[in-house]
Design a protein around this motif. Structure first.
Motif, PDB file in Angstrom:
ATOM      1  N   PHE A  48       0.550  -1.351   0.187  1.00 31.95           N
ATOM      2  CA  PHE A  48       0.178   0.041   0.002  1.00 31.95           C
ATOM      3  C   PHE A  48       0.999   0.513   0.060  1.00 31.95           C
ATOM      4  O   PHE A  48       0.366   2.360   0.002  1.00 31.95           O
ATOM      5  N   LEU A  49       2.336   1.116   0.425  1.00 31.63           N
ATOM      6  CA  LEU A  49       3.072   2.255   0.110  1.00 31.63           C
ATOM      7  C   LEU A  49       3.188   3.150  -0.938  1.00 31.63           C
ATOM      8  O   LEU A  49       2.994   4.269  -0.567  1.00 31.63           O
ATOM      9  N   PRO A  50       3.348   2.661  -1.639  1.00 35.15           N
ATOM     10  CA  PRO A  50       3.372   3.270  -3.120  1.00 35.15           C
ATOM     11  C   PRO A  50       2.325   3.811  -3.820  1.00 35.15           C
ATOM     12  O   PRO A  50       1.710   5.494  -3.976  1.00 35.15           O
ATOM     13  N   PHE A  51       1.336   3.331  -3.275  1.00 33.70           N
ATOM     14  CA  PHE A  51      -0.508   3.959  -3.599  1.00 33.70           C
ATOM     15  C   PHE A  51      -0.610   4.666  -3.036  1.00 33.70           C
ATOM     16  O   PHE A  51      -0.884   6.367  -2.587  1.00 33.70           O
ATOM     17  N   SER A  52      -0.579   5.036  -1.894  1.00 33.21           N
ATOM     18  CA  SER A  52      -0.237   6.480  -0.576  1.00 33.21           C
ATOM     19  C   SER A  52       0.201   7.776  -0.604  1.00 33.21           C
ATOM     20  O   SER A  52       0.039   7.697  -0.484  1.00 33.21           O
ATOM     21  N   GLN A  60      -4.769  13.759  -2.863  1.00 30.87           N
ATOM     22  CA  GLN A  60      -6.371  12.954  -1.588  1.00 30.87           C
ATOM     23  C   GLN A  60      -5.403  12.257  -0.243  1.00 30.87           C
ATOM     24  O   GLN A  60      -5.533  11.633  -0.458  1.00 30.87           O
ATOM     25  N   THR A  61      -6.782  12.213   0.836  1.00 33.91           N
ATOM     26  CA  THR A  61      -5.702  11.682   2.076  1.00 33.91           C
ATOM     27  C   THR A  61      -6.789  11.335   2.875  1.00 33.91           C
ATOM     28  O   THR A  61      -6.276  10.431   3.623  1.00 33.91           O
ATOM     29  N   GLU A  62      -8.201  10.943   2.273  1.00 34.10           N
ATOM     30  CA  GLU A  62      -8.855  10.207   2.520  1.00 34.10           C
ATOM     31  C   GLU A  62      -9.523   9.080   2.764  1.00 34.10           C
ATOM     32  O   GLU A  62      -9.177   8.060   3.268  1.00 34.10           O
ATOM     33  N   HIS A  63      -7.674   7.947   1.362  1.00 32.57           N
ATOM     34  CA  HIS A  63      -7.669   6.428   1.580  1.00 32.57           C
ATOM     35  C   HIS A  63      -7.221   5.927   2.413  1.00 32.57           C
ATOM     36  O   HIS A  63      -7.176   4.794   3.241  1.00 32.57           O
ATOM     37  N   ALA A  64      -6.081   6.938   3.223  1.00 32.00           N
ATOM     38  CA  ALA A  64      -4.883   6.612   3.941  1.00 32.00           C
ATOM     39  C   ALA A  64      -5.546   6.419   5.480  1.00 32.00           C
ATOM     40  O   ALA A  64      -5.055   5.276   6.273  1.00 32.00           O
ATOM     41  N   ARG A  65      -6.917   6.628   6.068  1.00 32.33           N
ATOM     42  CA  ARG A  65      -7.544   6.204   6.695  1.00 32.33           C
ATOM     43  C   ARG A  65      -8.370   4.651   7.062  1.00 32.33           C
ATOM     44  O   ARG A  65      -8.183   3.925   7.253  1.00 32.33           O
TER      45      ARG A  65
END
Length: 157
Positions: A48-52, A60-65
């Motif tokens: 998930f690190l590269p996508f984050s 876009q930061t809502e995906h991180a949660r």
């Protein structure tokens, strides 16, 4: 009639060994499965690190949660008591060995030690795993209350 008592004794031995060995196997498999979950959690975290990073660069930061909940929820409360689990597995195996020894020649004291080891395994393992020990514990209690006759003894002796 002696043939039936021999068959019942063998059935009791098989049930005690099966329940105690089953509990020991479950107790020893839990750390292995939990270790696999922890490994998967770390692998998914790396994937998930590269996508984050890319989503963060796009603003876009809502995906991180959401990703944090998926990755962070894996493996929590696992391997919390490995020594307790190991002690329960050892006590379960010792209970089965002591039961077989008590049937051969040792007597009531070893049977009481077998029951004590089984109860210790039940307490250490918890009720979910301890339910697997229950048939073996019931048989150990019955043999402690009414011991088996030595082989070759007559019914009136």
């Amino acid at each position: 009639m002696p043939r039936l008592s021999i068959m019942l004794e063998r059935l009791a031995i098989v049930l005690v060994i099966t329940s105690m060995a089953g509990a020991a196997a479950i107790l020893m498999m839990a750390p292995l499965v939990n270790g696999l979950f922890l490994l998967l959690r770390d692998i998914f975290g790396i994937l998930f690190l590269p996508f984050s990073f890319l989503f963060g660069m796009a603003g876009q930061t809502e995906h991180a949660r959401v990703m944090g909940n998926v990755v962070g929820g894996m493996g929590m409360e696992l391997l919390s008591h490995p020594l307790r689990t190991l002690a329960a597995a050892i006590a379960s195996a010792a209970s089965a060995v002591l039961f077989v020894v008590a049937l051969s020649a040792a007597g009531r004291i070893v049977m009481a030690a077998s029951l004590a080891a089984g109860l210790l395994a039940f307490w250490l393992a918890g009720t979910a795993t301890g339910m697997i020990l229950l048939p073996g514990l019931i048989i150990e209690i019955l043999y402690l209350l009414r011991p088996a006759r030595p082989r070759g003894a007559m019914p009136g002796e």
